[in-house]
Design a protein around this motif. Sequence first.
Motif, PDB file in Angstrom:
ATOM      1  N   PHE A 248       0.831  -1.209   0.000  1.00  0.00           N
ATOM      2  CA  PHE A 248       0.000   0.000   0.000  1.00  0.00           C
ATOM      3  C   PHE A 248       0.869   1.265   0.000  1.00  0.00           C
ATOM      4  O   PHE A 248       0.603   2.220  -0.710  1.00  0.00           O
ATOM      5  CB  PHE A 248      -0.935   0.004   1.218  1.00  0.00           C
ATOM      6  N   TYR A 249       1.943   1.239   0.801  1.00  0.00           N
ATOM      7  CA  TYR A 249       2.845   2.393   0.879  1.00  0.00           C
ATOM      8  C   TYR A 249       3.949   2.342  -0.178  1.00  0.00           C
ATOM      9  O   TYR A 249       4.856   3.162  -0.166  1.00  0.00           O
ATOM     10  CB  TYR A 249       3.461   2.489   2.275  1.00  0.00           C
ATOM     11  N   LYS A 250       3.876   1.361  -1.066  1.00  0.00           N
ATOM     12  CA  LYS A 250       4.838   1.208  -2.155  1.00  0.00           C
ATOM     13  C   LYS A 250       6.280   1.067  -1.650  1.00  0.00           C
ATOM     14  O   LYS A 250       7.209   1.672  -2.168  1.00  0.00           O
ATOM     15  CB  LYS A 250       4.712   2.354  -3.155  1.00  0.00           C
TER      16      LYS A 250
ATOM     17  N   LEU B 125      13.178  -2.355   7.373  1.00  0.00           N
ATOM     18  CA  LEU B 125      13.076  -1.277   8.366  1.00  0.00           C
ATOM     19  C   LEU B 125      13.702   0.013   7.843  1.00  0.00           C
ATOM     20  O   LEU B 125      13.165   1.105   8.065  1.00  0.00           O
ATOM     21  CB  LEU B 125      13.729  -1.698   9.682  1.00  0.00           C
ATOM     22  N   PHE B 126      14.803  -0.096   7.134  1.00  0.00           N
ATOM     23  CA  PHE B 126      15.438   1.084   6.537  1.00  0.00           C
ATOM     24  C   PHE B 126      14.500   1.748   5.534  1.00  0.00           C
ATOM     25  O   PHE B 126      14.326   2.965   5.539  1.00  0.00           O
ATOM     26  CB  PHE B 126      16.757   0.692   5.864  1.00  0.00           C
ATOM     27  N   LEU B 127      13.879   0.945   4.668  1.00  0.00           N
ATOM     28  CA  LEU B 127      12.958   1.505   3.669  1.00  0.00           C
ATOM     29  C   LEU B 127      11.727   2.137   4.316  1.00  0.00           C
ATOM     30  O   LEU B 127      11.239   3.169   3.843  1.00  0.00           O
ATOM     31  CB  LEU B 127      12.534   0.422   2.676  1.00  0.00           C
ATOM     32  N   ILE B 128      11.236   1.526   5.386  1.00  0.00           N
ATOM     33  CA  ILE B 128      10.097   2.105   6.104  1.00  0.00           C
ATOM     34  C   ILE B 128      10.484   3.460   6.690  1.00  0.00           C
ATOM     35  O   ILE B 128       9.750   4.440   6.550  1.00  0.00           O
ATOM     36  CB  ILE B 128       9.601   1.154   7.218  1.00  0.00           C
ATOM     37  N   ASP B 129      11.631   3.509   7.338  1.00  0.00           N
ATOM     38  CA  ASP B 129      12.109   4.765   7.930  1.00  0.00           C
ATOM     39  C   ASP B 129      12.296   5.838   6.863  1.00  0.00           C
ATOM     40  O   ASP B 129      11.918   6.996   7.060  1.00  0.00           O
ATOM     41  CB  ASP B 129      13.424   4.516   8.679  1.00  0.00           C
ATOM     42  N   GLU B 130      12.842   5.441   5.742  1.00  0.00           N
ATOM     43  CA  GLU B 130      13.045   6.364   4.624  1.00  0.00           C
ATOM     44  C   GLU B 130      11.699   6.901   4.102  1.00  0.00           C
ATOM     45  O   GLU B 130      11.561   8.091   3.840  1.00  0.00           O
ATOM     46  CB  GLU B 130      13.786   5.630   3.504  1.00  0.00           C
TER      47      GLU B 130
END
Length: 88
Positions: free
Chosen positions: A37-39, A52-57
């Motif tokens: 959903f958040y791509k 986790l890095f991509l989520i934080d970014e």
Amino acid sequence: MNKEIEKILNETIKKNELVKINDKLYLTRYQKEILDFYKIDYKSCKDINGVLFLIDEAISDREDEDFTLLDEIASSLQEFNYYHYVHK
């Protein structure tokens, strides 16, 4: 068992079923759904730390959006990572 309870139970089980992304990364169907959903390109990640890095970014790039669900996914992944890989 009541049909409605059985339906809810089956949906919950399916939502929490682990799906293998690669040799070091497993996500639940629900986590995949939220990341899609958040791509967030979790398929390119080698492990949980990459996700986790991509989520934080994503959160820092788009601060004006509501990321409650994404925060929940990050918390569950951090907890899983801690108990399965760090805390030995």
